[in-house]
Design a protein around this motif. Structure first.
Motif, PDB file in Angstrom:
ATOM      1  N   PRO A   1       1.072  -1.243   0.069  1.00  0.00           N
ATOM      2  CA  PRO A   1       0.057  -0.027   0.032  1.00  0.00           C
ATOM      3  C   PRO A   1       0.756   1.306  -0.124  1.00  0.00           C
ATOM      4  N   SER A   2       0.276   2.312  -0.418  1.00  0.00           N
ATOM      5  CA  SER A   2       1.036   3.473  -0.591  1.00  0.00           C
ATOM      6  C   SER A   2       1.339   4.175   0.801  1.00  0.00           C
ATOM      7  N   ARG A   3       0.642   4.008   1.583  1.00  0.00           N
ATOM      8  CA  ARG A   3       1.176   4.473   3.014  1.00  0.00           C
ATOM      9  C   ARG A   3       2.177   3.991   3.640  1.00  0.00           C
ATOM     10  N   GLU A   4       2.670   2.768   3.038  1.00  0.00           N
ATOM     11  CA  GLU A   4       4.019   2.235   3.367  1.00  0.00           C
ATOM     12  C   GLU A   4       5.139   2.558   2.792  1.00  0.00           C
ATOM     13  N   LYS A   5       6.227   2.582   3.236  1.00  0.00           N
ATOM     14  CA  LYS A   5       7.707   3.070   2.554  1.00  0.00           C
ATOM     15  C   LYS A   5       8.015   1.882   1.489  1.00  0.00           C
ATOM     16  N   ARG A   6       7.898   1.899   0.405  1.00  0.00           N
ATOM     17  CA  ARG A   6       7.959   1.055  -0.497  1.00  0.00           C
ATOM     18  C   ARG A   6       8.885   1.148  -1.664  1.00  0.00           C
ATOM     19  N   LEU A   7       9.991   2.221  -1.537  1.00  0.00           N
ATOM     20  CA  LEU A   7      10.946   2.438  -2.144  1.00  0.00           C
ATOM     21  C   LEU A   7      12.235   2.068  -1.426  1.00  0.00           C
ATOM     22  N   TRP A   8      13.226   1.426  -2.030  1.00  0.00           N
ATOM     23  CA  TRP A   8      14.435   1.154  -1.615  1.00  0.00           C
ATOM     24  C   TRP A   8      15.552   1.583  -2.418  1.00  0.00           C
ATOM     25  N   ILE A   9      16.490   2.109  -1.874  1.00  0.00           N
ATOM     26  CA  ILE A   9      17.929   2.167  -2.818  1.00  0.00           C
ATOM     27  C   ILE A   9      18.716   1.581  -2.119  1.00  0.00           C
ATOM     28  N   VAL A  10      19.451   0.748  -2.702  1.00  0.00           N
ATOM     29  CA  VAL A  10      20.504  -0.285  -2.068  1.00  0.00           C
ATOM     30  C   VAL A  10      21.870  -0.020  -2.710  1.00  0.00           C
ATOM     31  N   ASP A  11      23.021   0.151  -2.003  1.00  0.00           N
ATOM     32  CA  ASP A  11      24.335  -0.040  -2.570  1.00  0.00           C
ATOM     33  C   ASP A  11      24.945  -1.358  -2.704  1.00  0.00           C
ATOM     34  N   LEU A  12      25.173  -1.930  -3.652  1.00  0.00           N
ATOM     35  CA  LEU A  12      25.154  -3.366  -3.972  1.00  0.00           C
ATOM     36  C   LEU A  12      26.860  -3.379  -3.327  1.00  0.00           C
ATOM     37  N   PHE A  13      27.754  -2.571  -3.710  1.00  0.00           N
ATOM     38  CA  PHE A  13      29.032  -2.589  -3.431  1.00  0.00           C
ATOM     39  C   PHE A  13      29.125  -2.776  -1.848  1.00  0.00           C
ATOM     40  N   SER A  14      28.682  -1.825  -0.925  1.00  0.00           N
ATOM     41  CA  SER A  14      28.938  -1.941   0.339  1.00  0.00           C
ATOM     42  C   SER A  14      27.852  -2.869   1.324  1.00  0.00           C
ATOM     43  N   LYS A  15      26.858  -3.196   0.398  1.00  0.00           N
ATOM     44  CA  LYS A  15      25.799  -4.235   0.766  1.00  0.00           C
ATOM     45  C   LYS A  15      24.968  -3.267   1.932  1.00  0.00           C
ATOM     46  N   SER A  16      24.614  -2.187   1.578  1.00  0.00           N
ATOM     47  CA  SER A  16      23.826  -1.187   2.681  1.00  0.00           C
ATOM     48  C   SER A  16      22.618  -0.561   2.019  1.00  0.00           C
ATOM     49  N   LEU A  17      21.581  -0.213   2.712  1.00  0.00           N
ATOM     50  CA  LEU A  17      20.600   0.316   2.516  1.00  0.00           C
ATOM     51  C   LEU A  17      20.797   1.690   2.617  1.00  0.00           C
ATOM     52  N   LEU A  18      20.587   2.471   1.591  1.00  0.00           N
ATOM     53  CA  LEU A  18      20.889   3.872   1.579  1.00  0.00           C
ATOM     54  C   LEU A  18      19.499   4.679   1.796  1.00  0.00           C
ATOM     55  N   LEU A  19      18.460   4.145   1.577  1.00  0.00           N
ATOM     56  CA  LEU A  19      17.282   4.957   1.645  1.00  0.00           C
ATOM     57  C   LEU A  19      15.955   4.048   1.562  1.00  0.00           C
ATOM     58  N   ASN A  20      14.996   4.215   2.539  1.00  0.00           N
ATOM     59  CA  ASN A  20      13.845   3.509   2.364  1.00  0.00           C
ATOM     60  C   ASN A  20      12.739   4.574   2.467  1.00  0.00           C
ATOM     61  N   THR A  21      11.904   4.891   1.491  1.00  0.00           N
ATOM     62  CA  THR A  21      11.128   5.940   1.457  1.00  0.00           C
ATOM     63  C   THR A  21       9.355   5.736   1.035  1.00  0.00           C
ATOM     64  N   TRP A  22       8.755   6.793   0.880  1.00  0.00           N
ATOM     65  CA  TRP A  22       7.393   6.601   0.252  1.00  0.00           C
ATOM     66  C   TRP A  22       7.605   6.832  -1.434  1.00  0.00           C
ATOM     67  N   VAL A  23       6.813   6.348  -2.022  1.00  0.00           N
ATOM     68  CA  VAL A  23       6.613   6.702  -3.612  1.00  0.00           C
ATOM     69  C   VAL A  23       5.334   6.541  -4.097  1.00  0.00           C
ATOM     70  N   ALA A  24       4.955   7.266  -4.565  1.00  0.00           N
ATOM     71  CA  ALA A  24       3.261   7.485  -5.147  1.00  0.00           C
ATOM     72  C   ALA A  24       3.487   6.793  -6.502  1.00  0.00           C
ATOM     73  N   HIS A  25       2.066   6.069  -6.677  1.00  0.00           N
ATOM     74  CA  HIS A  25       1.772   5.421  -8.071  1.00  0.00           C
ATOM     75  C   HIS A  25       0.593   6.260  -8.742  1.00  0.00           C
ATOM     76  N   GLY A  26       0.323   5.969  -9.934  1.00  0.00           N
ATOM     77  CA  GLY A  26      -0.537   6.640 -10.937  1.00  0.00           C
ATOM     78  C   GLY A  26      -2.025   6.563 -10.449  1.00  0.00           C
ATOM     79  N   GLN A  27      -2.742   7.704 -10.570  1.00  0.00           N
ATOM     80  CA  GLN A  27      -4.003   7.753 -10.073  1.00  0.00           C
ATOM     81  C   GLN A  27      -4.744   6.719 -10.903  1.00  0.00           C
TER      82      GLN A  27
END
Length: 273
Positions: free
Chosen positions: A104-130
């Protein structure tokens, strides 16, 4: 004749015992290695080794705790390596973005991962189309004016200033699913309706015309990290979706070259350790 038969039977029996003993010894070694966190590449298939690599990055980056499904991450990582193999990404690319519209959109459903350092850089909200739905996205399209989100693999391009401010152009890689992204002006941009206040008021985020919109608070970080040929995978609940970039065998063969080939894919070898 009886003597010959006895000798043949004895020889076959001896070979059977040797084969069973060897198979048992290999299995014991494999089990011992697995228990100690060590796998034998001569025993495991390339696909199994790839699965172990996915699991390693997933655990090291703490992706389970952040809510990212491991199956979705494996799809994203599979596509990442196949995009590299197809020369759609630079060889030194190490950033992978995952969007999961099955949440659901109310959950933080975007993840940016750095594969080199094996680390999560950001987990945040993202909207979809109406046109894709309210809180849950259930409809997806590649068509202009549909105002729906498109599933699949994207490669980011350049930054420009548009009506939503600083925005990032996206190129869809999956024919029939998101390859019209450029013509549809599907870009990553900021939107004021992507925030906790909107969730409190509506029970969901606001919605875009099909673009993956993020909060103004994180847009500079997101665009700055993703600009210039990085991979994005947009997952969603649509059984029709398919992609040539989801070939795990091809991805595994690319991501796990021979150990002596350390100069060819430094990022993939580092990720596999």
């Amino acid at each position: 004749m009886k003597k010959t038969f006895w000798w043949v039977t004895s020889i076959l029996l001896i070979f059977s015992v040797i084969a069973v003993s060897f198979k048992s010894a290999v299995a014991d070694k494999h089990a011992e290695g697995a228990a100690n966190g060590v796998t034998n590449p001569k025993v495991l298939t390339t696909e199994m080794r790839f699965g172990a690599m996915v699991s390693d990055i997933y655990q090291a980056a703490g992706l389970q705790a952040s809510g990212l499904d491991m199956g979705v991450f494996q799809k994203a990582l599979t596509g990442f390596y196949n995009l590299k193999s197809a020369h759609k990404l630079p060889q030194n690319s190490n950033i992978l973005t995952v969007v999961d519209f099955s949440k659901p959109s109310r959950e933080k459903r975007l993840w940016i991962v750095d594969l080199f350092s094996k680390s999560l850089l950001l987990n945040t909200w993202v909207a979809h189309g109406q046109g894709s739905g309210d809180d849950m996205a259930s409809h997806f399209s590649n068509n202009d004016e549909s105002h729906q989100s498109s599933l699949g693999f994207y490669v980011t391009d350049d930054i420009y200033m548009g009506k939503h401010g600083r925005s990032l152009r996206l190129d869809g890689m999956d024919q029939g699913f998101n390859d019209h992204a450029r013509n549809r002006a599907i870009v990553l941009h900021a939107a004021d309706y992507v925030c906790q206040n909107t969730i409190n008021q509506l029970g969901r985020l606001g919605r875009s015309f099909g673009c993956p919109a993020v909060s103004p608070e994180v847009v500079d970080q997101v665009i700055g990290t993703l600009k210039g040929k990085t991979a994005i995978f947009v997952n969603g609940p649509d059984s029709r979706y398919s992609s040539k970039y989801l070939d795990m065998t091809m991805a595994a063969n690319y991501a796990l070259p021979t150990v002596t080939d350390t100069s060819a894919h430094p990022i993939t070898l580092r990720a596999a350790l």
